[in-house]
Scaffold this motif. Structure first.
Motif, short mmCIF file in Angstrom:
data_model
loop_
_atom_site.label_atom_id
_atom_site.label_comp_id
_atom_site.label_asym_id
_atom_site.label_seq_id
_atom_site.Cartn_x
_atom_site.Cartn_y
_atom_site.Cartn_z
N SER A 55 0.85 -1.19 0.00
CA SER A 55 0.00 0.00 0.00
C SER A 55 0.88 1.23 0.00
O SER A 55 2.07 1.18 0.34
N ILE A 56 0.28 2.35 -0.34
CA ILE A 56 1.05 3.59 -0.40
C ILE A 56 1.48 4.04 0.98
O ILE A 56 2.49 4.72 1.16
N SER A 57 0.74 3.64 2.01
CA SER A 57 1.11 4.03 3.38
C SER A 57 2.44 3.42 3.79
O SER A 57 3.23 4.05 4.50
N GLU A 58 2.71 2.20 3.35
CA GLU A 58 3.95 1.53 3.71
C GLU A 58 5.15 2.07 2.93
O GLU A 58 6.28 2.00 3.41
N LEU A 88 6.59 8.12 -6.84
CA LEU A 88 5.45 8.55 -6.04
C LEU A 88 4.27 8.91 -6.92
O LEU A 88 3.11 8.61 -6.59
N ILE A 89 4.52 9.53 -8.06
CA ILE A 89 3.43 9.87 -8.99
C ILE A 89 2.76 8.60 -9.49
O ILE A 89 1.52 8.52 -9.56
N ARG A 90 3.55 7.58 -9.85
CA ARG A 90 2.97 6.32 -10.31
C ARG A 90 2.13 5.66 -9.21
O ARG A 90 1.04 5.12 -9.47
N CYS A 91 2.62 5.73 -8.00
CA CYS A 91 1.86 5.14 -6.88
C CYS A 91 0.56 5.89 -6.65
O CYS A 91 -0.49 5.26 -6.42
N LEU A 92 0.57 7.22 -6.71
CA LEU A 92 -0.65 7.99 -6.50
C LEU A 92 -1.67 7.73 -7.60
O LEU A 92 -2.88 7.69 -7.34
N LYS A 93 -1.20 7.57 -8.82
CA LYS A 93 -2.14 7.33 -9.93
C LYS A 93 -2.74 5.93 -9.87
O LYS A 93 -3.86 5.72 -10.34
N GLN A 94 -2.01 4.97 -9.28
CA GLN A 94 -2.49 3.59 -9.26
C GLN A 94 -3.25 3.24 -7.98
O GLN A 94 -3.94 2.22 -7.95
N THR A 95 -3.11 4.03 -6.95
CA THR A 95 -3.79 3.70 -5.70
C THR A 95 -5.31 3.84 -5.83
O THR A 95 -5.81 4.69 -6.58
N GLU A 96 -6.03 2.98 -5.13
CA GLU A 96 -7.49 3.00 -5.18
C GLU A 96 -8.11 3.58 -3.93
O GLU A 96 -9.33 3.62 -3.82
N THR A 97 -7.30 4.00 -2.98
CA THR A 97 -7.80 4.60 -1.75
C THR A 97 -7.21 6.00 -1.60
O THR A 97 -6.05 6.24 -1.97
N ILE A 98 -7.99 6.91 -1.05
CA ILE A 98 -7.52 8.27 -0.83
C ILE A 98 -6.55 8.29 0.34
O ILE A 98 -6.85 7.74 1.41
N LYS A 113 -4.48 9.31 3.67
CA LYS A 113 -4.94 9.96 4.90
C LYS A 113 -4.47 11.41 4.93
O LYS A 113 -3.57 11.81 4.19
N LYS A 114 -5.09 12.21 5.83
CA LYS A 114 -4.75 13.63 5.90
C LYS A 114 -3.29 13.84 6.29
O LYS A 114 -2.62 14.71 5.74
N GLN A 115 -2.79 13.03 7.22
CA GLN A 115 -1.39 13.16 7.61
C GLN A 115 -0.47 12.83 6.44
O GLN A 115 0.57 13.48 6.25
N GLU A 116 -0.83 11.84 5.65
CA GLU A 116 -0.01 11.49 4.50
C GLU A 116 -0.04 12.59 3.45
O GLU A 116 0.99 12.90 2.83
N ILE A 117 -1.20 13.20 3.24
CA ILE A 117 -1.29 14.31 2.30
C ILE A 117 -0.45 15.48 2.77
O ILE A 117 0.25 16.14 1.98
N ASP A 118 -0.46 15.75 4.07
CA ASP A 118 0.35 16.84 4.61
C ASP A 118 1.84 16.57 4.38
O ASP A 118 2.59 17.47 3.99
#
Length: 815
Positions: free
Chosen positions: A408-411, A435-445, A447-452
C-alpha cells in the motif's frame, strides 16, 4: 409362457393406470427382447414423472432405491427406446428434485457419457446434454465434470467429440464462475492434438466459450502449450468475441437466493442476468504453484559472495531461470531477499539488473504473499535509482512497481519522501516519478497526515534549482488535487505563485487516477462548462459578429461556474488586495476625467501576463456577467487546448504506427525481393543444368553411334580374314607344282593359323581344319614349283591386313 406374460404386461401398460403396477412391472420389462415393449414402458414412466404431485411422490421412490433401472434405460440397445429412456431421466431430474440428482448421479453420468453423448441421433445427444445440465443445476457442477473427463480418453472419436460438445454446453449455460474452468484447462492442449478433426473443431468451440468468460487469462494458461499455427487460429477466432457473456441457467441454490432478494417476482428466469454475470477470472487463481527454493544452486551463497563479478552474474542468471513460473509456492524467501537486497548495492550493474529482475519475478509469482518482503527492498531499490543506464533503470522501476502493487502507499510513503529529498538529483527525480505512479495507481484516498507530508515535500521541491524536479513537484500536487480535491489542499495552494498554479492546472486536467469515488473530468481542472457558450470563429477566437445593441452582459442562458480554477482564484484574490483609483467626487471632475487622463498620476505597467490579467479584472468596464463570460471562455479554451493535446497525441501515435507499418512493409518487400532473386537464380541454375543435360545426352548418342560403328567394323574384321584365306587357298590350288605347293601351303597355313589364333582366340576352327587337311595330304601339291612367290605375296598381304585389324581393335578398346 414368457410370451403370454409379455402380452399381458403389454396390455396392462397400455390400459392400466395403476402407478404402482407400472413401476413394479418395469424391472421385468427392461429385460425383455421386444424393444417396442421397453419403449412404451419408458414413455409411461415419463408421464408418471411429469404428472407427479411433488418430488416426494411414490413414482420416484423405486428409482431412488434402485438407480440401476435408470442406468438400463440409458444403456438400452435400441436407439429409439434409448432416446425415450433418457427423456424419462430428464423428467425424473426435473420433477424429482435434489434427491433425484444426488442419489443417482454416480450411476447415470458415466452411462450417459458412454452411450448417450456418442449416439448418432441428434435427439439422443441433446437429451443426454439436458440430463447433465439438470444434474448440475440441482446440486454442484464439479462431480458432473469430473465424471465426464475420463471419457475424453476414449478411442472412439465421436464419443470424445460428444463429450467436448457437452462440456461446451455446460460452460456456456452456467459460466466459469459456477463451473471452475481449471477442471478442463489441462486437457485442452491434448484435445487440440487429437487425430480427429471433429474433436479439434469441438475443442475450438469450447475454447471460445471459455475465453469469453475468462478473458486473457485463458491465453496465459493455454497458448504456451499449443503450436504456433493453433495459437494463430485461436487468436483470430477470439477477435470475434464481443464482451463477457451472461449465464443462461443458475444453480437451484442460487435461484433460491435470488428469489428471496427479488420479492414479488414470480418467475426466476425473468431475473436480470447482468446482476449475476460472472466476472473475468484471474489466471493466477487457476495456476498451480511451483516450488523453486529447492532448485536454487546449493553453492548460491558462496558464489554470490565471490570477488569475481562473472561468478555473481552467472549464479544470478541461474536463479532467474528457475523463477520463470507464473505462480510460486509460498515459502520462506527471507534469506534470498536479504541476499538480493545486498546485491542491489553491488558495484556491477549486471548484478543489480539481475537482482531487480529476480525481485520482479518473485513478486509476480507470490503476489499478496510478497507483502512481507517489501519493507526490506524498498530502500535499496530507491537508492539504486541513481543509475543512468536505461536498461538498469527499467529493471529497478519494474521491481519498485511490483512492491507497490502488492502493498500500500502508506507503507512506501515514508522511504519514498525521504529519497525525494536526497542530495543526488537522479535519485530525487526517480523517487518523485515513483510517487506519482503510486498515486495514480492507488485505489484509496491517502490519509490527511499522509497528504500533509507529501505537500510539505512537494512545496519544498517547487523551489528546487532543477527544472525537472520543479515540474515533478507540480505534477505530484496536481495528482493529489485530482484524488483528494482542491478544498482539502486549499491551505497549501494559496502560497503558490500563478505560474506554478497554471502548471498544476494543466497537469490536473490530463491526470488520470484510479481512486474509488474520484470523478474523471475531461476539461480543465475544476472548470465546468456553461450551458450556452459563446460562439467562436474557426481560429478559436470570440466571434465579434453579434446582433446590434447586444452586449456581452446581455448574452442569454449564461450561468455561473460552480468552482473556478486555481489561476482564477489567484487572480480574484490579488484583485481584492490592490485598491483601484478613486473616482471623482464632483460631476465637474467626472466630466473632465472622462475626457483625458491625468498625466501626473503613476500607473503600474503590466510586465507579464499576470499583471495584464489583474488589470483586466480591475477594469471598471467589466461587470459581473462579463467576468462570468470571461471565465467561461477561459474554461472552454483550456478544454480546447486539452482536446488539441489529445488529438495531437493520437496523431503522433498514428504517425508512429504508420512509420512502423511502413518499416515492416519495407522489410517484407526486401525479403520478397531477396526471395525473387533467389528464385531467378534457381531458374538460371536449372536452365544451365538442362543445357548440360542436353549436351551430355548428345554426347552419349554420339558415343553410342561410334560404338555401333566400331562393333560393326570389328564384326567385319572377324569375317574378312576367312574370306581372304579361302581366296588364297583357291589361288594356291591352281599352282602347277603339287609338291612345292604342298610345302608352301603348309607353311602358309601354319603361319596364318597362328596369327589368326592370336588375334581371334577361339574363333580358329576353320584354320585348324584347313591345317589338318594340309597335314593329312589332302592337298598334295608340289612344293618345288616356281609359283611359291605368289603364295608369299598373298601371305604378306594377309599379314598387313591382320596388323591393320589389330591397330583398329586397339583404338576401339581405348574408346
Amino acid at each position: 409362457m414368457e410370451g403370454m406374460m409379455l402380452t399381458i404386461g403389454h396390455c396392462h401398460l397400455r390400459n392400466v393406470c395403476n402407478t404402482r403396477y407400472v413401476i413394479d412391472f418395469l424391472p421385468r420389462v427392461s429385460n425383455v427382447k421386444v424393444w417396442k415393449v421397453r419403449l412404451e414402458a419408458y414413455e409411461e414412466v415419463n408421464k408418471l414423472f411429469q404428472n407427479s404431485s411433488s418430488d416426494n411422490d411414490e413414482c420416484f421412490g423405486r428409482f431412488l432405491k434402485s438407480p440401476d433401472l435408470l442406468r438400463k434405460m440409458v444403456m438400452d440397445n435400441n436407439v429409439v427406446a434409448q432416446e425415450a429412456g433418457i427423456s424419462a431421466i430428464c423428467s425424473f431430474l426435473e420433477f424429482g428434485g435434489s434427491n433425484a440428482c444426488t442419489k443417482t448421479r454416480s450411476q447415470i453420468i458415466s452411462a450417459i457419457a458412454e452411450k448417450g453423448l456418442g449416439s448418432t441421433r441428434p435427439g439422443t445427444k441433446q437429451k443426454s446434454i439436458n440430463a447433465l445440465l439438470w444434474y448440475i443445476e440441482l446440486d454442484v457442477p464439479d462431480p458432473v465434470i469430473e465424471s465426464l473427463l475420463p471419457a475424453l480418453s476414449a478411442k472412439l472419436p465421436k464419443l470424445v467429440a460428444g463429450v467436448v460438445a457437452a462440456l461446451n454446453e455446460i460452460y456456456s449455460n452456467f459460466g466459469c464462475k459456477v463451473c471452475p474452468p481449471k477442471l478442463v484447462l489441462d486437457v485442452i492442449p491434448q484435445l487440440f492434438a487429437h487425430a480427429d478433426k471433429n474433436v479439434r473443431a469441438e475443442t475450438t468451440i469450447l475454447s471460445i466459450t471459455l475465453r469469453s468468460y475468462m478473458g486473457t487469462a485463458f491465453d496465459t494458461i493455454i497458448f504456451e502449450k499449443l503450436k504456433p499455427i493453433q495459437q494463430k487460429d485461436l487468436a483470430k477466432a477470439f477477435e470475434k468475441i464481443e464482451g463477457t457473456p451472461t449465464p443462461k441457467r443458475f444453480l437451484r441454490s442460487h435461484q433460491v437466493q435470488i428469489a428471496e432478494t427479488k420479492t414479488g417476482l414470480e418467475d426466476v428466469s425473468m431475473i436480470d442476468a447482468q446482476e449475476v454475470s460472472s466476472d473475468q477470472l484471474d489466471a493466477f487463481d487457476l495456476i498451480d504453484p511451483v516450488e523453486v527454493l529447492s532448485k536454487i544452486p546449493s553453492d548460491f551463497k558462496s558464489r554470490i559472495e565471490s570477488s569475481k563479478w562473472k561468478d555473481r552474474v552467472e549464479v544470478l542468471e541461474e536463479v532467474l531461470t528457475e523463477f520463470k513460473y507464473p505462480k510460486l509456492k509460498n515459502d520462506d524467501y527471507m534469506d534470498l531477499i536479504r541476499v538480493l537486497s545486498k546485491c542491489l548495492k553491488d558495484a556491477n550493474i549486471q548484478v543489480v539488473t539481475l537482482a531487480s529482475k529476480i525481485i520482479e519475478k518473485l513478486g509476480s509469482g507470490l503476489q499478496q504473499d510478497f507483502h512481507r518482503y517489501v519493507s526490506i527492498l524498498i530502500s535499496p531499490l530507491l537508492e539504486r535509482t541513481k543509475e543512468k543506464k536505461q536498461s538498469v533503470l527499467d529493471a529497478i522501476s519494474a521491481a519498485l512497481d511490483v512492491c507497490f502493487k502488492f502493498s500500500s502507499i502508506s507503507e512506501l510513503l515514508e522511504p519514498t519522501l525521504q529519497y525525494m529529498s536526497h542530495k543526488t538529483p537522479q535519485i530525487k527525480i526517480e523517487s518523485s516519478r515513483y510517487l506519482i505512479r503510486c498515486l495514480k495507481q492507488t485505489e484509496t484516498i491517502p490519509k490527511k497526515q499522509e497528504i500533509d507530508s507529501i505537500m510539505q515535500v512537494s512545496l519544498r521541491l517547487m523551489s528546487d534549482s532543477l527544472a525537472p524536479v520543479r515540474d515533478l513537484a507540480c505534477e505530484i500536487t496536481a495528482t493529489l488535487v485530482k484524488i483528494a480535491g482542491e478544498r482539502q489542499l486549499r491551505s497549501y495552494l494559496e502560497g503558490i505563485d500563478s505560474r506554478k498554479t497554471k502548471k498544476i492546472d494543466e497537469y490536473s486536467s490530463s491526470c488520470e487516477v484510479k481512486t474509488i469515488g474520484t470523478k474523471q473530468k475531461s476539461g480543465g481542472a475544476y472548470l465546468q462548462k456553461v450551458s450556452a457558450p459563446a460562439t467562436f470563429d474557426r481560429n478559436g477566437l470570440l466571434d465579434s459578429a453579434m446582433p446590434a445593441g447586444q452586449s456581452l452582459s446581455a448574452t442569454p442562458n449564461m450561468s455561473k461556474t460552480s468552482e473556478p480554477s486555481l489561476t482564477s482564484r489567484k487572480l480574484a484574490s490579488t484583485s481584492t488586495t490592490i485598491p483601484s483609483k478613486r473616482g471623482p467626487s464632483s460631476p465637474l471632475k467626472s466630466s473632465t476625467a472622462t475626457g483625458k487622463m491625468n498625466l501626473t498620476s503613476r500607473t503600474l505597467k503590466p510586465t507579464n501576463s499576470q499583471s495584464l490579467n489583474r488589470a483586466q479584472c480591475t477594469t471598471p468596464s467589466l461587470n459581473s456577467s462579463e467576468r462570468e463570460l470571461f471565465e467561461s471562455l477561459k474554461a472552454e479554451k483550456l478544454e480546447w487546448n486539452q482536446k488539441r493535446k489529445e488529438i495531437q497525441s493520437q496523431l503522433d501515435t498514428k504517425t508512429e504506427e504508420i512509420a512502423r507499418l511502413n518499416k515492416k512493409l519495407d522489410d517484407q518487400q526486401a525479403r520478397l525481393t531477396e526471395a525473387t532473386m533467389a528464385v531467378k537464380s534457381k531458374d538460371i541454375q536449372l536452365s544451365r543444368l538442362q543445357s548440360d543435360l542436353d549436351q551430355s545426352e548428345s554426347k552419349i548418342r554420339e558415343l553410342q553411334y561410334q560404338l555401333q560403328q566400331a562393333l560393326s567394323e570389328k564384326v567385319a574384321v572377324k569375317e574378312e580374314p576367312n574370306d581372304n584365306f579361302n581366296f588364297s587357298l583357291q589361288k594356291l590350288e591352281t599352282l602347277d607344282s603339287k609338291s612345292d605347293l604342298n610345302r608352301r601351303i603348309s607353311d602358309l597355313s601354319i603361319h596364318n593359323g597362328m596369327e589368326k589364333e592370336n588375334y581371334f582366340g577361339s574363333n580358329t576352327g576353320g584354320t585348324t581344319s584347313t591345317r589338318s587337311k594340309f597335314s593329312s595330304g589332302l592337298y598334295d601339291v608340289d612344293s618345288n614349283d616356281d609359283s611359291w612367290r605368289k603364295a608369299a605375296e598373298v601371305t604378306n598381304q594377309l599379314k598387313a591386313r591382320i596388323e591393320m585389324m589389330k591397330s583398329k581393335s586397339r583404338t576401339f578398346n581405348q574408346l
